[in-house]
Design an enzyme around this catalytic site. Structure first.
Site, PDB file in Angstrom:
ATOM      1  N   ASP A  12      16.491  26.091  37.506  1.00 47.37           N
ATOM      2  CA  ASP A  12      17.072  27.358  37.972  1.00 47.37           C
ATOM      3  C   ASP A  12      17.381  27.260  39.465  1.00 47.37           C
ATOM      4  O   ASP A  12      16.483  27.017  40.274  1.00 47.37           O
ATOM      5  CB  ASP A  12      16.033  28.472  37.702  1.00 47.37           C
ATOM      6  CG  ASP A  12      16.491  29.837  38.148  1.00 47.37           C
ATOM      7  OD1 ASP A  12      15.857  30.818  37.754  1.00 47.37           O
ATOM      8  OD2 ASP A  12      17.480  29.919  38.900  1.00 47.37           O
ATOM      9  N   ILE A  13      18.619  27.463  39.834  1.00 45.70           N
ATOM     10  CA  ILE A  13      19.044  27.296  41.239  1.00 45.70           C
ATOM     11  C   ILE A  13      18.267  28.230  42.167  1.00 45.70           C
ATOM     12  O   ILE A  13      18.059  27.909  43.344  1.00 45.70           O
ATOM     13  CB  ILE A  13      20.558  27.514  41.373  1.00 45.70           C
ATOM     14  CG1 ILE A  13      21.070  26.942  42.707  1.00 45.70           C
ATOM     15  CG2 ILE A  13      20.957  28.984  41.221  1.00 45.70           C
ATOM     16  CD1 ILE A  13      22.568  26.830  42.800  1.00 45.70           C
ATOM     17  N   ASN A  26      32.495  35.942  40.322  1.00 48.04           N
ATOM     18  CA  ASN A  26      33.827  36.348  39.862  1.00 48.04           C
ATOM     19  C   ASN A  26      34.507  37.090  41.007  1.00 48.04           C
ATOM     20  O   ASN A  26      33.855  37.450  41.986  1.00 48.04           O
ATOM     21  CB  ASN A  26      33.727  37.206  38.586  1.00 48.04           C
ATOM     22  CG  ASN A  26      33.006  38.498  38.844  1.00 48.04           C
ATOM     23  OD1 ASN A  26      33.455  39.329  39.625  1.00 48.04           O
ATOM     24  ND2 ASN A  26      31.854  38.656  38.215  1.00 48.04           N
ATOM     25  N   GLY A  34      25.189  34.419  33.555  1.00 42.26           N
ATOM     26  CA  GLY A  34      24.970  33.043  34.035  1.00 42.26           C
ATOM     27  C   GLY A  34      24.248  32.957  35.372  1.00 42.26           C
ATOM     28  O   GLY A  34      23.322  33.710  35.642  1.00 42.26           O
ATOM     29  N   ASP A  36      25.349  33.759  38.256  1.00 45.69           N
ATOM     30  CA  ASP A  36      25.605  34.995  39.009  1.00 45.69           C
ATOM     31  C   ASP A  36      24.516  36.021  38.695  1.00 45.69           C
ATOM     32  O   ASP A  36      23.924  36.640  39.585  1.00 45.69           O
ATOM     33  CB  ASP A  36      26.987  35.526  38.607  1.00 45.69           C
ATOM     34  CG  ASP A  36      27.572  36.514  39.598  1.00 45.69           C
ATOM     35  OD1 ASP A  36      28.666  37.024  39.341  1.00 45.69           O
ATOM     36  OD2 ASP A  36      26.932  36.778  40.641  1.00 45.69           O
ATOM     37  N   SER A 119      32.206  26.854  37.279  1.00 48.74           N
ATOM     38  CA  SER A 119      33.273  27.029  36.289  1.00 48.74           C
ATOM     39  C   SER A 119      33.000  26.392  34.923  1.00 48.74           C
ATOM     40  O   SER A 119      33.832  26.551  34.021  1.00 48.74           O
ATOM     41  CB  SER A 119      34.639  26.502  36.788  1.00 48.74           C
ATOM     42  OG  SER A 119      35.220  27.421  37.691  1.00 48.74           O
ATOM     43  N   THR A 120      31.871  25.687  34.770  1.00 53.45           N
ATOM     44  CA  THR A 120      31.656  24.955  33.500  1.00 53.45           C
ATOM     45  C   THR A 120      30.949  25.803  32.446  1.00 53.45           C
ATOM     46  O   THR A 120      30.689  25.321  31.342  1.00 53.45           O
ATOM     47  CB  THR A 120      30.815  23.677  33.733  1.00 53.45           C
ATOM     48  OG1 THR A 120      29.501  24.065  34.152  1.00 53.45           O
ATOM     49  CG2 THR A 120      31.458  22.776  34.760  1.00 53.45           C
ATOM     50  N   GLY A 121      30.639  27.042  32.762  1.00 53.66           N
ATOM     51  CA  GLY A 121      29.993  27.921  31.773  1.00 53.66           C
ATOM     52  C   GLY A 121      31.007  28.882  31.182  1.00 53.66           C
ATOM     53  O   GLY A 121      31.925  28.480  30.454  1.00 53.66           O
ATOM     54  N   ALA A 122      30.903  30.136  31.574  1.00 55.58           N
ATOM     55  CA  ALA A 122      31.804  31.180  31.027  1.00 55.58           C
ATOM     56  C   ALA A 122      33.267  30.856  31.294  1.00 55.58           C
ATOM     57  O   ALA A 122      34.158  31.232  30.542  1.00 55.58           O
ATOM     58  CB  ALA A 122      31.460  32.524  31.643  1.00 55.58           C
TER      59      ALA A 122
HETATM   60  N1  APR Z   1      20.611  28.005  37.718  1.00 55.33           N
HETATM   61  C1  APR Z   1      21.474  26.944  37.714  1.00 55.33           C
HETATM   62  N2  APR Z   1      22.533  26.850  36.889  1.00 55.33           N
HETATM   63  C2  APR Z   1      22.720  27.864  36.011  1.00 55.33           C
HETATM   64  C3  APR Z   1      21.866  29.011  35.949  1.00 55.33           C
HETATM   65  C4  APR Z   1      20.770  29.039  36.853  1.00 55.33           C
HETATM   66  N3  APR Z   1      19.903  30.074  36.870  1.00 55.33           N
HETATM   67  N4  APR Z   1      22.346  29.840  34.975  1.00 55.33           N
HETATM   68  C5  APR Z   1      23.429  29.242  34.445  1.00 55.33           C
HETATM   69  N5  APR Z   1      23.655  28.054  35.053  1.00 55.33           N
HETATM   70  C6  APR Z   1      24.711  27.065  34.816  1.00 55.33           C
HETATM   71  C7  APR Z   1      25.436  27.114  33.491  1.00 55.33           C
HETATM   72  O1  APR Z   1      24.659  26.501  32.483  1.00 55.33           O
HETATM   73  C8  APR Z   1      26.685  26.335  33.837  1.00 55.33           C
HETATM   74  O2  APR Z   1      26.405  24.958  33.781  1.00 55.33           O
HETATM   75  O3  APR Z   1      25.732  27.306  35.774  1.00 55.33           O
HETATM   76  C9  APR Z   1      26.945  26.712  35.310  1.00 55.33           C
HETATM   77  C10 APR Z   1      28.070  27.720  35.524  1.00 55.33           C
HETATM   78  O4  APR Z   1      28.062  28.648  34.453  1.00 55.33           O
HETATM   79  P1  APR Z   1      28.337  30.229  34.720  1.00 55.33           P
HETATM   80  O5  APR Z   1      27.166  30.823  35.392  1.00 55.33           O
HETATM   81  O6  APR Z   1      28.781  30.802  33.399  1.00 55.33           O
HETATM   82  O7  APR Z   1      29.531  30.267  35.758  1.00 55.33           O
HETATM   83  P2  APR Z   1      31.099  30.032  35.562  1.00 55.33           P
HETATM   84  O8  APR Z   1      31.421  29.141  34.411  1.00 55.33           O
HETATM   85  O9  APR Z   1      31.597  29.654  36.921  1.00 55.33           O
HETATM   86  O10 APR Z   1      31.633  31.483  35.167  1.00 55.33           O
HETATM   87  C11 APR Z   1      31.614  32.487  36.155  1.00 55.33           C
HETATM   88  O11 APR Z   1      30.484  34.061  34.713  1.00 55.33           O
HETATM   89  O12 APR Z   1      28.470  34.983  35.226  1.00 55.33           O
HETATM   90  C12 APR Z   1      29.837  35.207  35.244  1.00 55.33           C
HETATM   91  O13 APR Z   1      30.187  36.717  37.083  1.00 55.33           O
HETATM   92  C13 APR Z   1      30.359  35.369  36.640  1.00 55.33           C
HETATM   93  O14 APR Z   1      32.516  36.057  35.852  1.00 55.33           O
HETATM   94  C14 APR Z   1      31.803  34.972  36.433  1.00 55.33           C
HETATM   95  C15 APR Z   1      31.697  33.822  35.440  1.00 55.33           C
END
Ligand code: APR
Length: 171
Positions: A12-13, A26, A34, A36, A119-122
């Protein structure tokens, strides 16, 4: 020889011991899921109030705030591109997120910075090309005789970390 160090951690970051952590935000900067969501939950309402004052951030740019209840000096909020297939300037916008964040950290004389996999999540950016951009951006920043900043890539799962480690090891 690079002035600073590049390394990975898994977890967890919000718990990584660095001067500044980077949020994958965002354009509204008003929180989300995520990373954020994790950062806003850990930092508390003060972070949201400061973000509200900033009034948003365009994709590819970054904004710096305090860290409130987090044990860091700052939080840098950057807005990554939503993956649209690769022909909408996504690579340049993602590289810009890393560069803008590193420049803000340098402006505030931070010795260490932690990035999530922006950017690799949502936002669905394919993990391997996104990781190549992350690592190359860090190397470019350190190579232009930048500060001796430690750059930590925080991977939330083992799969992500394995990709980061494999790409870091490439010559
Ligand atoms: N610590 C580290 N990495 C994390 C954590 C955490 N607590 N939670 C999630 N991640 C990882 C995810 O597994 C992924 O590898 O962070 C990476 C980015 O994923 P997202 O958080 O979904 O971010 P992103 O893909 O950039 O999408 C951004 O999602 O949460 C919303 O408000 C945000 O609309 C924006 C979008």
């Amino acid at each position: 020889m690079l002035a600073g160090r590049i390394r990975t951690e898994q977890g967890d970051i919000t718990r990584v011991r660095v001067d500044v952590i980077v949020n994958a935000a965002n354009p509204t900067l008003l929180g989300g899921g995520g990373v954020d969501g994790a950062i806003h939950r850990a930092a508390g309402i003060g972070l949201l109030e400061e973000c509200r004052m900033i009034g948003g951030c365009p994709t590819g740019e970054a904004r710096i705030t305090g860290a409130y209840n987090l044990p860091h000096r700052h939080v840098i909020h950057t807005v990554g591109p939503v993956w649209q297939g690769g022909a909408a300037n996504e690579a340049a916008l993602l590289a810009s997120c890393y560069r803008a964040s590193l420049e803000l950290a340098e402006d505030r004389a931070c010795d260490s910075i932690a990035f999530p996999a922006i950017s690799t999540g949502a936002y669905r950016y394919p993990l391997e090309p996104a990781t190549e951009i992350a690592i190359q951006s860090a190397r470019d920043f350190l190579r232009t005789d930048g500060p001796a900043m430690d750059i930590v890539f925080v991977c939330f799962d083992a799969k992500t970390r394995a990709i980061y480690e494999e790409i870091i090891r490439r010559p």
